[in-house]
Design a protein around this motif. Structure first.
Motif, short mmCIF file in Angstrom:
data_model
loop_
_atom_site.label_atom_id
_atom_site.label_comp_id
_atom_site.label_asym_id
_atom_site.label_seq_id
_atom_site.Cartn_x
_atom_site.Cartn_y
_atom_site.Cartn_z
N ASP A 151 43.82 57.79 43.43
CA ASP A 151 43.15 58.19 42.18
C ASP A 151 42.37 57.02 41.60
O ASP A 151 41.21 57.18 41.17
CB ASP A 151 44.18 58.66 41.14
CG ASP A 151 44.74 60.03 41.48
OD1 ASP A 151 44.21 60.68 42.41
OD2 ASP A 151 45.72 60.45 40.82
N SER A 152 42.98 55.85 41.58
CA SER A 152 42.33 54.68 41.00
C SER A 152 41.09 54.29 41.82
O SER A 152 40.05 53.93 41.25
CB SER A 152 43.35 53.54 40.99
OG SER A 152 43.01 52.60 40.06
N ALA A 157 35.20 54.20 42.36
CA ALA A 157 34.05 54.58 43.20
C ALA A 157 33.03 55.41 42.43
O ALA A 157 31.95 55.69 42.94
CB ALA A 157 34.55 55.36 44.42
N GLU A 158 33.36 55.79 41.21
CA GLU A 158 32.40 56.58 40.42
C GLU A 158 31.20 55.77 39.96
O GLU A 158 30.20 56.33 39.55
CB GLU A 158 33.09 57.16 39.18
CG GLU A 158 33.81 58.46 39.43
CD GLU A 158 34.09 59.20 38.13
OE1 GLU A 158 33.14 59.64 37.48
OE2 GLU A 158 35.26 59.29 37.77
N VAL A 182 34.67 46.07 44.13
CA VAL A 182 35.78 45.33 44.76
C VAL A 182 37.05 46.17 44.71
O VAL A 182 37.76 46.30 45.71
CB VAL A 182 35.99 43.98 44.03
CG1 VAL A 182 37.36 43.37 44.36
CG2 VAL A 182 34.89 43.00 44.40
N ALA A 183 37.32 46.79 43.56
CA ALA A 183 38.57 47.54 43.39
C ALA A 183 38.62 48.77 44.29
O ALA A 183 39.64 49.03 44.93
CB ALA A 183 38.74 47.94 41.93
N LEU A 236 39.77 42.75 39.52
CA LEU A 236 38.86 41.81 40.20
C LEU A 236 39.41 40.38 40.08
O LEU A 236 39.45 39.65 41.08
CB LEU A 236 37.47 41.88 39.55
CG LEU A 236 36.46 40.80 39.98
CD1 LEU A 236 35.93 41.07 41.38
CD2 LEU A 236 35.29 40.73 39.01
N ASN A 237 39.86 40.02 38.89
CA ASN A 237 40.39 38.66 38.69
C ASN A 237 41.63 38.42 39.55
O ASN A 237 41.79 37.36 40.16
CB ASN A 237 40.70 38.42 37.21
CG ASN A 237 39.42 38.28 36.39
OD1 ASN A 237 38.38 37.90 36.93
ND2 ASN A 237 39.49 38.60 35.12
N ARG A 238 42.50 39.44 39.63
CA ARG A 238 43.72 39.28 40.47
C ARG A 238 43.34 39.14 41.93
O ARG A 238 43.86 38.29 42.66
CB ARG A 238 44.65 40.49 40.28
CG ARG A 238 45.41 40.49 38.96
CD ARG A 238 46.61 41.44 39.03
NE ARG A 238 46.21 42.83 39.25
CZ ARG A 238 45.81 43.66 38.28
NH1 ARG A 238 45.74 43.24 37.03
NH2 ARG A 238 45.48 44.90 38.56
N GLU A 239 42.39 39.98 42.39
CA GLU A 239 41.94 39.90 43.79
C GLU A 239 41.33 38.53 44.07
O GLU A 239 41.52 37.96 45.14
CB GLU A 239 40.90 41.00 44.07
CG GLU A 239 41.45 42.40 44.15
CD GLU A 239 42.39 42.61 45.33
OE1 GLU A 239 42.12 42.05 46.41
OE2 GLU A 239 43.40 43.33 45.17
N PHE A 240 40.60 38.00 43.09
CA PHE A 240 39.92 36.71 43.26
C PHE A 240 40.95 35.58 43.42
O PHE A 240 40.86 34.76 44.33
CB PHE A 240 39.02 36.46 42.05
CG PHE A 240 38.19 35.21 42.15
CD1 PHE A 240 37.08 35.16 42.98
CD2 PHE A 240 38.51 34.08 41.42
CE1 PHE A 240 36.31 34.02 43.09
CE2 PHE A 240 37.76 32.92 41.52
CZ PHE A 240 36.65 32.89 42.35
#
Ligand code: SF4
Ligand code: FES
Length: 250
Positions: A151-152, A157-158, A182-183, A236-240
């Motif tokens: 769902d997220s 993707a919208e 990114v998400a 995004l910050n966590r992924e970074f």
């Protein structure tokens, strides 16, 4: 409806621009904002005046091309609505409407209401894709994905890449756009493989293109026609941070 328009006119990127006044007469309240501009342009063409240049493509809220600033707000007064889906019934007869291009350092004006948003394309080109071989079409449910993640990912993707978030941000940041891309890939198993390099490449390109950093004003979320939430910037910050640790980057 009869309307008075003040529209930004600018012949080219290096030309000075100014607001010009136009009268829009007998506008049907069921017309979209772009159809109203079409009517104004028909009148201008008949008079031998250069029509107002504006971007559009799908006119159904999915391509992200039609961004304009209407009365100071990217995409205008209606929440979660693109300019092409904004209808004149949301304005009143004899209103005065100000129409400007998206304003951001990374979006130079090409002509009138058209800006160059190719910086967003280059952020995608730097890593917003999956290049690993994912094989043929798997059987349904062969790769199990938690419902919340699916769902997220769909919510992220919208994003239609319209750039309204950049224009609304006092810092001209493209963090909401980049975060959505990114998400939506990082949340799915096929996208996880390249998640670390992707987030590093995309954030690097974002800065190289002249977009600012997130300044926590949340203006991006307020104007986003697709309701992309700032929680994706936290993602995004966590992924970074995860990527820099994994790739042992400073
Ligand atoms: S995050 Fe929203 S405002 Fe920004 S580019 Fe995507 S759809 Fe447009
Ligand atoms: S013209 Fe495609 S979103 Fe408006």
């Amino acid at each position: 409806m009869d309307l008075t328009l003040f529209v930004w006119r600018q012949k080219g990127p290096d030309e000075p621009g100014r607001l010009e006044q136009f009268e829009a007469r007998d506008i049907n309240s069921e017309m979209s904002f772009l159809e109203m501009l079409d009517v104004v342009n028909e009148g201008l063409i008949k008079k031998g005046v250069e029509p107002i240049a504006f971007d559009h493509d799908c006119r159904e809220g999915i391509c992200g091309t039609c961004s304009q600033v209407i009365n100071g707000v990217p995409h205008g007064p209606q929440e979660k609505t693109t300019v092409c889906q904004l209808h004149m019934r949301h304005f009143r007869d004899r209103d005065t409407i100000y129409i400007e291009p998206l304003r951001a350092r990374a979006f130079p004006v090409i002509r009138d209401l058209i800006v160059d948003r190719s910086g967003l394309d280059r952020i995608i080109q730097s890593g917003g894709y999956i290049s690993v071989h994912t094989g043929g079409v798997p059987d349904a449910n062969a790769v199990l994905i938690p419902k919340d993640d699916a769902d997220s990912a769909m919510d992220a993707a919208e994003c239609i890449g319209c750039g309204a978030c950049v224009a609304a941000c006092p810092n001209g940041s493209a963090m909401l756009f980049t975060a959505a891309k990114v998400a939506h890939l990082a949340l799915l198993p096929q996208g996880r493989v390249e998640a670390a390099t992707r987030v590093c490449m995309m954030t690097e390109m974002m800065l190289a293109e002249g977009f600012g950093n997130c300044s926590n004003h949340y203006e991006c979320q307020a104007v986003c026609p697709k309701g992309i939430r700032v929680q994706f910037i936290a993602k995004l910050n966590r992924e970074f941070i995860k990527a820099r640790t994994k790739l042992l980057l400073p």
